[in-house]
Design a protein around this motif. Structure first.
Motif, PDB file in Angstrom:
ATOM      1  N   LEU A   1     -23.779  54.706 -17.881  1.00  0.00           N
ATOM      2  CA  LEU A   1     -24.343  55.234 -19.108  1.00  0.00           C
ATOM      3  C   LEU A   1     -23.442  54.858 -20.282  1.00  0.00           C
ATOM      4  O   LEU A   1     -22.251  55.133 -20.277  1.00  0.00           O
ATOM      5  CB  LEU A   1     -24.483  56.756 -19.029  1.00  0.00           C
ATOM      6  N   SER A   2     -24.025  54.237 -21.285  1.00  0.00           N
ATOM      7  CA  SER A   2     -23.258  53.843 -22.466  1.00  0.00           C
ATOM      8  C   SER A   2     -23.057  55.045 -23.387  1.00  0.00           C
ATOM      9  O   SER A   2     -23.658  56.109 -23.191  1.00  0.00           O
ATOM     10  CB  SER A   2     -24.025  52.760 -23.228  1.00  0.00           C
TER      11      SER A   2
ATOM     12  N   ALA B   1     -24.198  55.263 -26.304  1.00  0.00           N
ATOM     13  CA  ALA B   1     -25.502  55.498 -26.916  1.00  0.00           C
ATOM     14  C   ALA B   1     -26.432  56.275 -25.996  1.00  0.00           C
ATOM     15  O   ALA B   1     -27.263  57.072 -26.448  1.00  0.00           O
ATOM     16  CB  ALA B   1     -26.147  54.173 -27.310  1.00  0.00           C
ATOM     17  N   ASP B   2     -26.295  56.064 -24.682  1.00  0.00           N
ATOM     18  CA  ASP B   2     -27.114  56.797 -23.716  1.00  0.00           C
ATOM     19  C   ASP B   2     -26.782  58.286 -23.725  1.00  0.00           C
ATOM     20  O   ASP B   2     -27.661  59.135 -23.611  1.00  0.00           O
ATOM     21  CB  ASP B   2     -26.888  56.269 -22.294  1.00  0.00           C
TER      22      ASP B   2
ATOM     23  N   ARG C   1     -36.862  58.598 -20.315  1.00  0.00           N
ATOM     24  CA  ARG C   1     -35.894  57.682 -20.908  1.00  0.00           C
ATOM     25  C   ARG C   1     -35.160  56.882 -19.830  1.00  0.00           C
ATOM     26  O   ARG C   1     -34.829  57.399 -18.765  1.00  0.00           O
ATOM     27  CB  ARG C   1     -34.881  58.494 -21.713  1.00  0.00           C
TER      28      ARG C   1
ATOM     29  N   PRO D   1     -31.686  54.379 -19.117  1.00  0.00           N
ATOM     30  CA  PRO D   1     -30.409  53.913 -19.674  1.00  0.00           C
ATOM     31  C   PRO D   1     -30.553  52.485 -20.211  1.00  0.00           C
ATOM     32  O   PRO D   1     -31.318  51.676 -19.668  1.00  0.00           O
ATOM     33  CB  PRO D   1     -29.465  53.961 -18.475  1.00  0.00           C
ATOM     34  N   GLN D   2     -29.809  52.181 -21.243  1.00  0.00           N
ATOM     35  CA  GLN D   2     -29.934  50.886 -21.914  1.00  0.00           C
ATOM     36  C   GLN D   2     -29.809  49.704 -20.967  1.00  0.00           C
ATOM     37  O   GLN D   2     -30.533  48.713 -21.093  1.00  0.00           O
ATOM     38  CB  GLN D   2     -28.865  50.771 -23.017  1.00  0.00           C
ATOM     39  N   ARG D   3     -28.916  49.782 -20.021  1.00  0.00           N
ATOM     40  CA  ARG D   3     -28.626  48.636 -19.159  1.00  0.00           C
ATOM     41  C   ARG D   3     -29.811  48.212 -18.311  1.00  0.00           C
ATOM     42  O   ARG D   3     -29.854  47.101 -17.797  1.00  0.00           O
ATOM     43  CB  ARG D   3     -27.417  48.915 -18.265  1.00  0.00           C
ATOM     44  N   TYR D   4     -30.812  49.113 -18.146  1.00  0.00           N
ATOM     45  CA  TYR D   4     -31.930  48.806 -17.260  1.00  0.00           C
ATOM     46  C   TYR D   4     -33.177  48.308 -17.984  1.00  0.00           C
ATOM     47  O   TYR D   4     -34.165  47.971 -17.324  1.00  0.00           O
ATOM     48  CB  TYR D   4     -32.281  50.047 -16.424  1.00  0.00           C
ATOM     49  N   GLY D   5     -33.126  48.243 -19.302  1.00  0.00           N
ATOM     50  CA  GLY D   5     -34.299  47.758 -20.030  1.00  0.00           C
ATOM     51  C   GLY D   5     -35.525  48.574 -19.695  1.00  0.00           C
ATOM     52  O   GLY D   5     -35.522  49.807 -19.792  1.00  0.00           O
ATOM     53  N   THR D   6     -36.594  47.893 -19.248  1.00  0.00           N
ATOM     54  CA  THR D   6     -37.836  48.571 -18.882  1.00  0.00           C
ATOM     55  C   THR D   6     -38.064  48.600 -17.370  1.00  0.00           C
ATOM     56  O   THR D   6     -39.136  49.031 -16.922  1.00  0.00           O
ATOM     57  CB  THR D   6     -39.042  47.874 -19.532  1.00  0.00           C
TER      58      THR D   6
ATOM     59  N   PHE E   1     -32.622  61.512 -17.965  1.00  0.00           N
ATOM     60  CA  PHE E   1     -33.098  60.159 -17.685  1.00  0.00           C
ATOM     61  C   PHE E   1     -34.201  60.169 -16.637  1.00  0.00           C
ATOM     62  O   PHE E   1     -34.341  61.100 -15.858  1.00  0.00           O
ATOM     63  CB  PHE E   1     -31.931  59.263 -17.250  1.00  0.00           C
TER      64      PHE E   1
END
Length: 264
Positions: free
Chosen positions: A8-9, A11-12, A37, A39-44, A82
């Motif tokens: 998790l960043s 931003a997450d 939602r 996490p950013q690293r996983y995109g869609t 998430f």
């Protein structure tokens, strides 16, 4: 791959959220599938917006109902921030349902062929903090001689694999049915179609949080499932929260009186 502690960043943000942490009520609300939602690293995860907004990603309306109930019951609410597509926190790590590569009619490309390191990363980043926070809350209450009634809040889709579901609210339990029994008895006087262990039951593996925290400690507990078309807007969420809060009050009060009479 990022180090385990960096899934998790910044931003997450955190994996777990807690509303009303200083609540005085006995009820502890939990919402495992509160958010869609990712996490950013996983995109869609390779999914369409249709899939990501559907019930495979979260329990629509469940968090809103739980937050209303938290205010009405003066209850603490713990929820996951998430999507269950990353990790379903109502499943243990050994369960195939913890990280699904197919959910109902949808393939989940980002979950296919995961190695052990990735599974461990998701477990340590989401599941362990979430269930750990519930465990901590119960331990603090016990240390202060406070009761805990564990109630998990979920929603379910009206149509699953093409089959229409008539039940409107499910009252689910595992081996301990005390609270569920009381709620089902009281619910017969009210407006929803309420059924026991529907549309799922313990055989489907859905009572993990109850099994982990409530059953070993003998805590009153129940899992509530609400058909999500009934809580698709604020008006429906308010009606459901009012109904369930009152149902819990009545049922807990009835059990308390029963216990007191038994000890007299």
């Amino acid at each position: 791959m990022l180090a385990q502690t960096e899934m998790l960043s910044k931003a997450d943000g955190e994996a777990v959220a807690v509303d009303n942490p200083d609540a005085a009520g006995d009820v502890l609300l939990v919402c495992e599938h509160a958010s869609r939602r990712l996490p950013q690293r996983y995109g869609t995860l390779g999914l369409s917006e249709e899939a990501l907004s559907s019930h495979i990603a979260w329990d629509p309306g469940a968090l809103a109902v739980a937050q209303l109930m938290a205010r009405q019951l003066d209850a603490t609410l713990i929820y996951q921030r998430f999507s269950r597509l990353i990790y379903d926190c109502n499943r243990p790590p050994e369960s195939p349902a913890a990280i699904r590569d197919v959910s109902e009619i949808f393939r989940v490309p980002g979950n296919e062929n995961l190695n052990n390191a990735e599974r461990s990363l998701r477990t340590s980043s989401l599941y362990l903090p979430f269930q750990g926070r519930i465990r901590e809350e119960i331990a603090v209450r016990r240390a202060h001689s406070r009761e805990t009634v564990l109630v998990t809040i979920h929603s379910f889709t009206p149509v699953y694999f093409g089959r229409k579901r008539e039940v409107e609210i499910g009252i689910l339990h595992d081996r301990d049915s005390r609270l569920a029994d009381a709620m089902l008895a009281a619910a017969s006087r009210h407006l929803y179609r309420v059924e026991r262990n529907e549309p799922y039951g313990p055989a489907d593996g859905v009572t993990h949080t109850l099994e982990l925290h409530a059953l070993p400690a003998g805590l009153l507990n129940v899992m509530i499932e609400i058909r999500n078309d009934l809580i698709a807007d604020e008006a429906g969420q308010v009606v459901a929260a009012d109904f369930l809060s009152q149902l819990l009050r009545e049922s807990i009060s009835a059990l308390t009186k029963q216990n007191n009479n038994g000890c007299a």
